[in-house]
Design a protein around this motif. Structure first.
Motif, PDB file in Angstrom:
ATOM      1  N   ILE A 109       0.988  -1.114   0.040  1.00  0.00           N
ATOM      2  CA  ILE A 109       0.079   0.047  -0.013  1.00  0.00           C
ATOM      3  C   ILE A 109       0.900   1.230   0.171  1.00  0.00           C
ATOM      4  O   ILE A 109       0.402   2.403  -0.829  1.00  0.00           O
ATOM      5  N   TRP A 110       1.842   1.157   0.792  1.00  0.00           N
ATOM      6  CA  TRP A 110       2.710   2.172   0.819  1.00  0.00           C
ATOM      7  C   TRP A 110       4.013   1.910  -0.142  1.00  0.00           C
ATOM      8  O   TRP A 110       4.601   0.921   0.283  1.00  0.00           O
ATOM      9  N   PRO A 111       4.330   2.816  -0.991  1.00  0.00           N
ATOM     10  CA  PRO A 111       3.828   3.839  -1.449  1.00  0.00           C
ATOM     11  C   PRO A 111       2.997   3.970  -2.556  1.00  0.00           C
ATOM     12  O   PRO A 111       2.351   5.338  -3.214  1.00  0.00           O
ATOM     13  N   ILE A 112       2.526   2.613  -3.101  1.00  0.00           N
ATOM     14  CA  ILE A 112       1.979   2.540  -4.475  1.00  0.00           C
ATOM     15  C   ILE A 112       0.714   2.906  -4.580  1.00  0.00           C
ATOM     16  O   ILE A 112       0.249   3.680  -5.687  1.00  0.00           O
ATOM     17  N   LEU A 113       0.050   2.701  -3.437  1.00  0.00           N
ATOM     18  CA  LEU A 113      -1.342   3.190  -3.491  1.00  0.00           C
ATOM     19  C   LEU A 113      -1.605   4.771  -3.927  1.00  0.00           C
ATOM     20  O   LEU A 113      -2.459   5.324  -4.513  1.00  0.00           O
ATOM     21  N   PHE A 114      -0.712   5.386  -3.070  1.00  0.00           N
ATOM     22  CA  PHE A 114      -0.740   6.910  -3.030  1.00  0.00           C
ATOM     23  C   PHE A 114      -0.292   7.439  -4.389  1.00  0.00           C
ATOM     24  O   PHE A 114      -0.421   8.889  -4.632  1.00  0.00           O
ATOM     25  N   ILE A 115       0.357   6.645  -5.289  1.00  0.00           N
ATOM     26  CA  ILE A 115       0.827   7.100  -6.517  1.00  0.00           C
ATOM     27  C   ILE A 115      -0.251   6.722  -7.530  1.00  0.00           C
ATOM     28  O   ILE A 115      -0.483   7.437  -8.667  1.00  0.00           O
ATOM     29  N   SER A 166      13.823   1.634   1.176  1.00  0.00           N
ATOM     30  CA  SER A 166      13.342   2.555   0.531  1.00  0.00           C
ATOM     31  C   SER A 166      12.245   3.310   1.403  1.00  0.00           C
ATOM     32  O   SER A 166      12.317   4.538   1.278  1.00  0.00           O
ATOM     33  N   VAL A 167      11.525   2.433   2.054  1.00  0.00           N
ATOM     34  CA  VAL A 167      10.643   3.151   3.269  1.00  0.00           C
ATOM     35  C   VAL A 167      11.368   3.983   4.167  1.00  0.00           C
ATOM     36  O   VAL A 167      11.096   5.235   4.315  1.00  0.00           O
ATOM     37  N   TRP A 168      12.438   3.491   4.660  1.00  0.00           N
ATOM     38  CA  TRP A 168      13.172   4.480   5.776  1.00  0.00           C
ATOM     39  C   TRP A 168      13.928   5.595   4.882  1.00  0.00           C
ATOM     40  O   TRP A 168      13.984   6.742   5.261  1.00  0.00           O
ATOM     41  N   GLY A 169      14.442   5.391   3.614  1.00  0.00           N
ATOM     42  CA  GLY A 169      15.003   6.369   2.790  1.00  0.00           C
ATOM     43  C   GLY A 169      14.074   7.559   2.688  1.00  0.00           C
ATOM     44  O   GLY A 169      14.412   8.523   2.744  1.00  0.00           O
ATOM     45  N   GLY A 170      12.744   7.050   2.229  1.00  0.00           N
ATOM     46  CA  GLY A 170      11.714   8.173   2.156  1.00  0.00           C
ATOM     47  C   GLY A 170      11.463   8.947   3.222  1.00  0.00           C
ATOM     48  O   GLY A 170      11.235   9.977   3.170  1.00  0.00           O
ATOM     49  N   ILE A 171      11.422   8.152   4.445  1.00  0.00           N
ATOM     50  CA  ILE A 171      10.952   8.856   5.816  1.00  0.00           C
ATOM     51  C   ILE A 171      12.045   9.955   6.150  1.00  0.00           C
ATOM     52  O   ILE A 171      12.033  10.886   6.475  1.00  0.00           O
ATOM     53  N   ILE A 172      13.671   9.539   5.961  1.00  0.00           N
ATOM     54  CA  ILE A 172      14.777  10.240   5.978  1.00  0.00           C
ATOM     55  C   ILE A 172      14.763  11.648   5.049  1.00  0.00           C
ATOM     56  O   ILE A 172      14.883  12.728   5.430  1.00  0.00           O
TER      57      ILE A 172
END
Length: 502
Positions: free
Chosen positions: A256-262, A472-478
């Motif tokens: 769901i994160w992040p593909i749904l929001f794209i 990638s998730v942690w990279g996006g948050i950072i």
């Protein structure tokens, strides 16, 4: 059914309550002369009534995004509905309102100019390139999808013999490919004409008729869902609890994160809208109309997105059938199957035509907005037809070349460019509020959220670096945290001497 109407109610509450808060924080000035009145040129700066502008704004922003995106989002389950509701109220409609109002305050300026003014020249140059790329992709994508739907209609009419041309079709050996090419050419010709002529000559006159088709489509599909005895959420199982709204039901287990929001952009939050709102900002006659036009049109798009999300969640017997339909003919096949299946052949055709006009009415204004962006960048006035052609001809030539690229690849790049544009635009709105000592968090929080979404996507997805998902998730948050920290520490509020823009 109650879940669906609850979602619609939340959207309406967003308009009647949250939008008033946004307007109060922004501080409108009904006595300020708008660009439509102070800069009339008979081409792009043309005063129009707020009801007509609202309809044009809705048709401009509602391309295939609030239809195709929610259908694809339905693969994840009811969680898609939550993103449509909360994304629309707290991000998308705020994004559209701030863009439209800031454009009005700055002489109908486009988003690159606003980015430069509130975030600095590097942001301006970045947005110039990104916005033109996005508009080009939008224009091309919004040629392919309506051409595909019109081809389906034409082919079925010919094969059914209902228009008496089946025999002619056999003798001529007309192929589906040639019909698609013909419709593609017709739509491109319309785009060229609509891009060049004054905004009130075509867009201002025939869009009300398109609006009637849009209304029929919206009400017709909702009618079909309710009165045709189709169980809501049938595709994913009708026994839906509140906890199922947070469950990932995607058959391929895509995150769901992040593909749904794209995937679901239009209908929730969409950067394409930032390129369209300035078009209507140049026609708005009073700042007090902004809430109805910009925030209100986004809520209208949210309702359309909810309806098509429910079609995806309910029309087919199971999720496997929905997946097969999407693979067989993209979401366009889902649109065609559901409209004809619920409303009959001719009722379905009218509903499909309602879907067709959405991308067409967005595609023509996408090319118009691209022309204006390029003209603004080179300071090339556009009152003269020859000067408009100087930009339009190369633009459409590039668009035709890009249209030869595989549709799935185009849609992937369109999605990323769209949400990245939305992210920067939200930061522009936040910067305006922050620098003018207003409550900026109403734009800053969604800007941080979308920064994390786009960063994670580009780090992990096939069009990006292809890193491990968790990394990638942690990279996006950072990335989101660093950008937010830079925003709060480097950007300075305006002093009293510099003046407040309220």
């Amino acid at each position: 059914m109650l879940w669906f109407f609850l979602c619609v109610l939340l959207l309406l509450m967003g308009y009647f309550f949250y939008s008033k808060l946004i307007e109060k924080i922004f501080v409108i000035n009904p006595t300020r002369k708008t660009p439509a009145l102070s800069m009339q040129d008979g081409v792009d700066y043309v005063p129009m009534s707020k009801k007509k502008i609202w309809l044009i704004q809705l048709l401009n922003i509602a391309g295939t995004g609030p239809i195709f995106g929610p259908i694809l989002g339905a693969l994840y389950g009811p969680v898609a509905m939550l993103w449509i509701v909360f994304g629309c109220v707290f991000a998308g409609a705020v994004h559209d309102y701030l863009t439209g109002m800031l454009s009005i305050r700055n002489g109908g300026a486009n988003i690159p100019y606003l980015a430069g003014k509130y975030l600095g020249n590097p942001a301006k140059h970045f947005m110039n390139v990104l916005a033109i790329l996005l508009l080009l992709l939008v224009g091309v994508v919004f040629v392919a999808s309506p051409a595909s739907l019109l081809t389906n209609i034409t082919t079925d009419l010919m094969n059914s013999g209902s228009v008496g041309v089946a025999a002619v079709n056999d003798e001529a050996g007309a192929s589906k490919g040639s019909i698609l090419a013909l419709w593609t050419a017709i739509i491109f010709v319309y785009y060229i004409i609509a891009t060049l002529v004054p905004i009130d000559k075509i867009i201002g006159r025939i869009y009300p008729l398109f609006g009637a088709l849009l209304l029929f489509m919206t009400c017709g599909m909702l009618f079909g869902l309710i009165f045709e005895g189709i169980p809501f959420f049938r595709t994913v199982g009708t026994d839906i609890s509140v906890f199922d709204f947070f469950k990932n039901m995607h058959p391929s287990n895509l995150p769901i994160w992040p593909i749904l929001f794209i995937t679901i952009a239009c209908g929730a939050v969409s950067g394409f809208h930032a390129t369209q709102s300035p078009l209507m900002a140049r026609c708005t006659q009073n700042e007090k109309e902004g809430r109805f036009i910009f925030y209100g049109a986004m809520i209208g798009e949210g309702v359309i997105a909810l309806i098509w999300c429910m079609v995806g969640l309910s029309f087919y017997d199971d999720q496997a059938t929905l997946v097969e339909a999407i693979k067989a003919g993209t979401p366009a096949k889902v649109v065609y199957d559901s409209a004809v299946g619920m409303l009959g052949f001719f009722g379905g055709i009218l509903a499909v035509l309602g879907v067709v006009i959405l991308p067409i009415t967005s595609g023509d204004t996408a090319f118009r907005a691209a022309r204006l962006l390029i003209a603004d960048f080179f300071k090339y006035e556009q009152r003269n037809l020859v000067k408009r052609l100087t930009i339009a001809i190369p633009l459409f030539a590039i668009g035709y070349f890009v249209s030869t690229i595989d549709f799935s690849i185009l849609w992937r790049y369109f999605g990323w460019a769209n949400q990245t544009t939305a992210t920067v635009t939200l930061w522009v709105g936040a910067a305006f509020l922050y620098r003018n000592r207003k409550f900026h968090w109403l734009a800053t929080i969604p800007a941080i959220f979308m920064t994390a979404v786009c960063s994670t996507f580009i780090l992990n997805a096939g069009i990006g670096l292809g890193l491990d998902y968790q990394l990638s998730v942690w990279g996006g948050i950072i990335v989101a945290a660093v950008v937010a920290l830079a925003f709060l520490t480097l950007l300075k509020p305006l002093t009293t001497d510099e003046g407040n823009e309220s």
